[in-house]
Design a protein around this motif. Structure first.
Motif, PDB file in Angstrom:
ATOM      1  N   MET A  10       0.812  -1.191   0.000  1.00 25.93           N
ATOM      2  CA  MET A  10       0.000   0.000   0.000  1.00 25.93           C
ATOM      3  C   MET A  10       0.864   1.267   0.000  1.00 25.93           C
ATOM      4  SD  MET A  10      -3.097  -1.246  -0.165  1.00 25.93           S
ATOM      5  CE  MET A  10      -3.725   0.343  -0.458  1.00 25.93           C
ATOM      6  N   TYR A  11       2.016   1.216   0.688  1.00 25.57           N
ATOM      7  CA  TYR A  11       2.873   2.392   0.731  1.00 25.57           C
ATOM      8  C   TYR A  11       3.256   2.840  -0.678  1.00 25.57           C
ATOM      9  CZ  TYR A  11       6.934   5.320   0.859  1.00 25.57           C
ATOM     10  OH  TYR A  11       7.805   6.346   0.611  1.00 25.57           O
ATOM     11  N   LYS A  12       3.634   1.913  -1.528  1.00 28.01           N
ATOM     12  CA  LYS A  12       4.072   2.248  -2.892  1.00 28.01           C
ATOM     13  C   LYS A  12       2.944   2.934  -3.661  1.00 28.01           C
ATOM     14  CE  LYS A  12       7.228   2.303  -5.977  1.00 28.01           C
ATOM     15  NZ  LYS A  12       8.238   3.331  -5.867  1.00 28.01           N
ATOM     16  N   GLU A  13       1.732   2.454  -3.472  1.00 27.74           N
ATOM     17  CA  GLU A  13       0.577   3.070  -4.132  1.00 27.74           C
ATOM     18  C   GLU A  13       0.403   4.522  -3.670  1.00 27.74           C
ATOM     19  OE1 GLU A  13      -4.203   2.179  -4.601  1.00 27.74           O
ATOM     20  OE2 GLU A  13      -2.909   0.597  -3.833  1.00 27.74           O
ATOM     21  N   LEU A  14       0.545   4.752  -2.373  1.00 26.86           N
ATOM     22  CA  LEU A  14       0.456   6.115  -1.842  1.00 26.86           C
ATOM     23  C   LEU A  14       1.597   6.972  -2.369  1.00 26.86           C
ATOM     24  CD1 LEU A  14      -0.963   8.115   0.114  1.00 26.86           C
ATOM     25  CD2 LEU A  14       0.727   7.376   1.818  1.00 26.86           C
ATOM     26  N   ASP A  15       2.792   6.430  -2.370  1.00 30.18           N
ATOM     27  CA  ASP A  15       3.957   7.152  -2.869  1.00 30.18           C
ATOM     28  C   ASP A  15       3.745   7.585  -4.321  1.00 30.18           C
ATOM     29  OD1 ASP A  15       6.612   8.209  -2.912  1.00 30.18           O
ATOM     30  OD2 ASP A  15       7.321   6.333  -3.789  1.00 30.18           O
ATOM     31  N   ASN A  16       3.245   6.684  -5.148  1.00 24.02           N
ATOM     32  CA  ASN A  16       2.985   7.012  -6.551  1.00 24.02           C
ATOM     33  C   ASN A  16       1.948   8.117  -6.684  1.00 24.02           C
ATOM     34  OD1 ASN A  16       4.831   5.113  -7.475  1.00 24.02           O
ATOM     35  ND2 ASN A  16       3.289   3.524  -7.744  1.00 24.02           N
ATOM     36  N   TRP A  33       2.969   1.751   7.603  1.00 21.65           N
ATOM     37  CA  TRP A  33       3.203   2.932   8.434  1.00 21.65           C
ATOM     38  C   TRP A  33       4.685   3.096   8.748  1.00 21.65           C
ATOM     39  CZ3 TRP A  33      -0.050   6.626   8.451  1.00 21.65           C
ATOM     40  CH2 TRP A  33      -1.425   6.385   8.364  1.00 21.65           C
ATOM     41  N   ASP A  34       5.362   1.999   9.019  1.00 20.10           N
ATOM     42  CA  ASP A  34       6.804   2.069   9.285  1.00 20.10           C
ATOM     43  C   ASP A  34       7.558   2.584   8.068  1.00 20.10           C
ATOM     44  OD1 ASP A  34       6.530   1.146  11.880  1.00 20.10           O
ATOM     45  OD2 ASP A  34       7.063  -0.919  11.388  1.00 20.10           O
ATOM     46  N   GLU A  35       7.210   2.076   6.890  1.00 23.45           N
ATOM     47  CA  GLU A  35       7.887   2.537   5.680  1.00 23.45           C
ATOM     48  C   GLU A  35       7.605   4.013   5.423  1.00 23.45           C
ATOM     49  OE1 GLU A  35       8.951   1.195   1.154  1.00 23.45           O
ATOM     50  OE2 GLU A  35       7.499   0.000   2.275  1.00 23.45           O
ATOM     51  N   LEU A  36       6.364   4.415   5.599  1.00 28.57           N
ATOM     52  CA  LEU A  36       6.026   5.825   5.421  1.00 28.57           C
ATOM     53  C   LEU A  36       6.802   6.690   6.411  1.00 28.57           C
ATOM     54  CD1 LEU A  36       4.353   8.056   4.099  1.00 28.57           C
ATOM     55  CD2 LEU A  36       2.495   7.496   5.690  1.00 28.57           C
ATOM     56  N   SER A  37       6.846   6.270   7.646  1.00 22.39           N
ATOM     57  CA  SER A  37       7.582   7.020   8.672  1.00 22.39           C
ATOM     58  C   SER A  37       9.061   7.142   8.333  1.00 22.39           C
ATOM     59  CB  SER A  37       7.435   6.345  10.039  1.00 22.39           C
ATOM     60  OG  SER A  37       6.091   6.356  10.445  1.00 22.39           O
ATOM     61  N   ASN A  38       9.631   6.079   7.781  1.00 19.45           N
ATOM     62  CA  ASN A  38      11.051   6.083   7.438  1.00 19.45           C
ATOM     63  C   ASN A  38      11.361   6.907   6.197  1.00 19.45           C
ATOM     64  OD1 ASN A  38      11.779   4.423   9.598  1.00 19.45           O
ATOM     65  ND2 ASN A  38      11.406   2.568   8.431  1.00 19.45           N
ATOM     66  N   GLN A  39      10.408   7.076   5.312  1.00 24.54           N
ATOM     67  CA  GLN A  39      10.651   7.755   4.040  1.00 24.54           C
ATOM     68  C   GLN A  39      10.198   9.213   4.013  1.00 24.54           C
ATOM     69  OE1 GLN A  39      12.297   6.350   1.480  1.00 24.54           O
ATOM     70  NE2 GLN A  39      12.556   4.521   2.729  1.00 24.54           N
ATOM     71  N   VAL A  40       9.284   9.591   4.861  1.00 19.11           N
ATOM     72  CA  VAL A  40       8.599  10.882   4.740  1.00 19.11           C
ATOM     73  C   VAL A  40       9.539  12.089   4.728  1.00 19.11           C
ATOM     74  CG1 VAL A  40       8.110  11.146   7.214  1.00 19.11           C
ATOM     75  CG2 VAL A  40       6.604  12.213   5.510  1.00 19.11           C
TER      76      VAL A  40
END
Length: 105
Positions: free
Chosen positions: A1-7, A38-45
């Motif tokens: 899901m993170y990748k979809e949000l990122d795109n 959520w962890d990936e989003l937190s790490n990338q934001v």
């Protein structure tokens, strides 16, 4: 899901299309996040472009959960007046007692 949000957040959109459609779609994606997302989003934001961060901050009142709150708090440290204002506006949605007790220091 993170990748979809990122795109979605990375897409070049008009302001109108973002506020009419994009933020609704982003909120739906965020609703399906699991702890790994959520962890990936937190790490990338913090490494994302400012426009990406602004779009995200606008959508982080979907569930007013601790993940969203922590990301908003991290975005407050970025030196950008518009992002700061978006974060403050979004934080106004956090009215439950747990959010009010959150240590931001």
């Amino acid at each position: 899901m993170y990748k979809e949000l990122d795109n979605l957040l990375s897409a070049d959109t008009t302001v109108d299309s973002w506020y009419d459609d994009g933020c609704v779609i982003a909120s739906e994606i965020l609703s399906d996040f699991d702890p790994r997302d959520w962890d990936e989003l937190s790490n990338q934001v913090l490494s994302k472009p400012i426009d990406w961060q602004r779009k995200l901050a606008y959508c982080l009142d979907n569930e007013c959960n601790v993940y969203e709150l922590n990301i908003l708090m991290s975005l407050l440290g970025i030196k950008d007046e518009e992002l700061f204002e978006i974060c403050i506006d979004t934080l106004r949605s956090y009215t439950d007692q747990d959010s009010k007790k959150k240590d931001i220091g």
